[in-house]
Design an enzyme around this catalytic site. Sequence first.
Site, PDB file in Angstrom:
ATOM      1  N   TYR A 166     107.932 -22.257  -2.318  1.00 14.16           N
ATOM      2  CA  TYR A 166     106.998 -23.114  -2.117  1.00 14.16           C
ATOM      3  C   TYR A 166     105.618 -22.606  -3.516  1.00 14.16           C
ATOM      4  CZ  TYR A 166     104.440 -23.207   2.002  1.00 14.16           C
ATOM      5  OH  TYR A 166     104.039 -22.525   3.724  1.00 14.16           O
ATOM      6  N   GLU A 167     105.262 -21.475  -2.806  1.00 17.57           N
ATOM      7  CA  GLU A 167     103.961 -20.938  -3.368  1.00 17.57           C
ATOM      8  C   GLU A 167     103.799 -20.175  -4.334  1.00 17.57           C
ATOM      9  OE1 GLU A 167     101.638 -18.166  -0.798  1.00 17.57           O
ATOM     10  OE2 GLU A 167     104.010 -18.659   0.756  1.00 17.57           O
TER      11      GLU A 167
ATOM     12  N   ALA B 152     108.044 -22.258  12.286  1.00 17.83           N
ATOM     13  CA  ALA B 152     107.979 -24.019  12.333  1.00 17.83           C
ATOM     14  C   ALA B 152     108.741 -24.329  11.686  1.00 17.83           C
ATOM     15  CB  ALA B 152     106.210 -24.086  11.954  1.00 17.83           C
TER      16      ALA B 152
ATOM     17  N   MET C 264     110.271 -25.013   5.932  1.00 17.01           N
ATOM     18  CA  MET C 264     110.386 -24.441   4.252  1.00 17.01           C
ATOM     19  C   MET C 264     110.640 -22.756   3.839  1.00 17.01           C
ATOM     20  SD  MET C 264     107.452 -26.763   4.101  1.00 17.01           S
ATOM     21  CE  MET C 264     107.117 -28.671   4.304  1.00 17.01           C
ATOM     22  N   SER C 265     111.847 -22.646   5.270  1.00 20.11           N
ATOM     23  CA  SER C 265     111.767 -21.057   5.095  1.00 20.11           C
ATOM     24  C   SER C 265     112.459 -20.476   5.570  1.00 20.11           C
ATOM     25  CB  SER C 265     110.404 -20.897   5.886  1.00 20.11           C
ATOM     26  OG  SER C 265     110.554 -19.912   6.867  1.00 20.11           O
TER      27      SER C 265
ATOM     28  N   HIS D 272     106.975 -18.159   0.565  1.00 19.37           N
ATOM     29  CA  HIS D 272     107.152 -19.174   0.913  1.00 19.37           C
ATOM     30  C   HIS D 272     108.061 -19.102  -0.783  1.00 19.37           C
ATOM     31  CE1 HIS D 272     104.774 -19.567   4.678  1.00 19.37           C
ATOM     32  NE2 HIS D 272     106.244 -20.209   4.909  1.00 19.37           N
TER      33      HIS D 272
ATOM     34  N   HIS E  90      98.387 -17.991   7.530  1.00 19.32           N
ATOM     35  CA  HIS E  90      98.782 -16.888   7.621  1.00 19.32           C
ATOM     36  C   HIS E  90      97.976 -15.825   6.889  1.00 19.32           C
ATOM     37  CE1 HIS E  90     102.774 -18.575   7.712  1.00 19.32           C
ATOM     38  NE2 HIS E  90     102.428 -19.808   6.933  1.00 19.32           N
TER      39      HIS E  90
ATOM     40  N   SER F  37     104.483 -19.510  10.958  1.00 17.16           N
ATOM     41  CA  SER F  37     103.368 -20.414  10.628  1.00 17.16           C
ATOM     42  C   SER F  37     102.979 -20.695  12.283  1.00 17.16           C
ATOM     43  CB  SER F  37     103.551 -21.906  10.915  1.00 17.16           C
ATOM     44  OG  SER F  37     103.855 -21.996   9.552  1.00 17.16           O
TER      45      SER F  37
HETATM   46  N1  HPA Z   1     109.840 -30.761   7.764  1.00 18.58           N
HETATM   47  C1  HPA Z   1     109.639 -29.348   6.389  1.00 18.58           C
HETATM   48  N2  HPA Z   1     109.042 -27.897   6.989  1.00 18.58           N
HETATM   49  C2  HPA Z   1     107.981 -28.480   8.645  1.00 18.58           C
HETATM   50  C3  HPA Z   1     108.324 -29.393   9.542  1.00 18.58           C
HETATM   51  C4  HPA Z   1     108.942 -30.642   8.930  1.00 18.58           C
HETATM   52  O1  HPA Z   1     109.220 -31.713   9.218  1.00 18.58           O
HETATM   53  N3  HPA Z   1     107.409 -29.055  10.057  1.00 18.58           N
HETATM   54  C5  HPA Z   1     107.178 -27.860  10.119  1.00 18.58           C
HETATM   55  N4  HPA Z   1     107.580 -26.949   8.798  1.00 18.58           N
END
Ligand code: HPA
Length: 270
Positions: A83-84, A111, A209-210, A81, A59, A28
């Site tokens: 979640y996609e 991130a 989340m990755s 991801h 992205h 990210s």
């Molecule tokens: N949680 C999950 N994924 C993230 C976060 C978070 O706080 N910040 C950036 N990606």
Amino acid sequence: MLGKIKATTGFIKEKTGFNGKIAIVLGSGLGGFADKVDIESTLDYAEIPNFPVTTVEGHSGKLIFGKVSGKNVVVMQGRFHYYEGYSMEELTFPVRVFKMLGIENYLLSNAAGGINPLFAVGDLMMIKDHINFFGRNPLIGKNMDELGPRFPDMTNAYNPGLRNLAKEIAKNNNLTLREGVYVGLTGPSFETPAEYRFFHSVGGDAVGMSTVPEVIVANHMKMKVFGVSVITNNGLDIAEDGNKHTEVLDVAAVAGPKTELLFSKLIEKI
Ligand code: HPA
């Protein structure tokens, strides 16, 4: 599956003539690293057979082939991801292809939300280990013995040699590099305050989340992994108006130059 991996690898080789040992995945807001590459060719995900296509804001999806610090690299700009809606197998497909292309070092950034009270927003955290909280594993199903063992070892999932190199680079360049455990979970909702506290209490330093599925697959195939999280928000001290994806992108972009420096120097030394 193996047929698809071979077909995609063949396509990429024919189109680019790529011959290198290093792959870099830009997370990210860290797409700025692409400017560090002496680009020789690019392929949009959409034109690569069997590749998924990204959907998330921030992205863009392409593979960039070129040189960083004089070394041949392939850069993944935009990752996939869970979640996609992709399956674990789909979202780790590029890692399989990288291995077959000859990649030995898999470097990634992401991130993440900080859950170590000593971390500040904007810090870089080198990942020393992870906890898989996806409730899934990309290796479930028939094992592809040609690619790796049924029960791969995960003791040094994040390569100690590469971590030592990064520590040395950080020291020599006055770069604060935290170290910690990344907790991977599906998202896409951010965590509740109670969840952030829970993930901290079970040994996590950052949540995201990755990364975890790809790192499992990379280890299955004995690739060396190096990962850095940009701490974009504080899970233990959440901003009054809550967590926002736009803020995650803003902080990730500001931290970009530090990640870029670390990665360029690391690539030089690999
Ligand atoms: N949680 C999950 N994924 C993230 C976060 C978070 O706080 N910040 C950036 N990606």
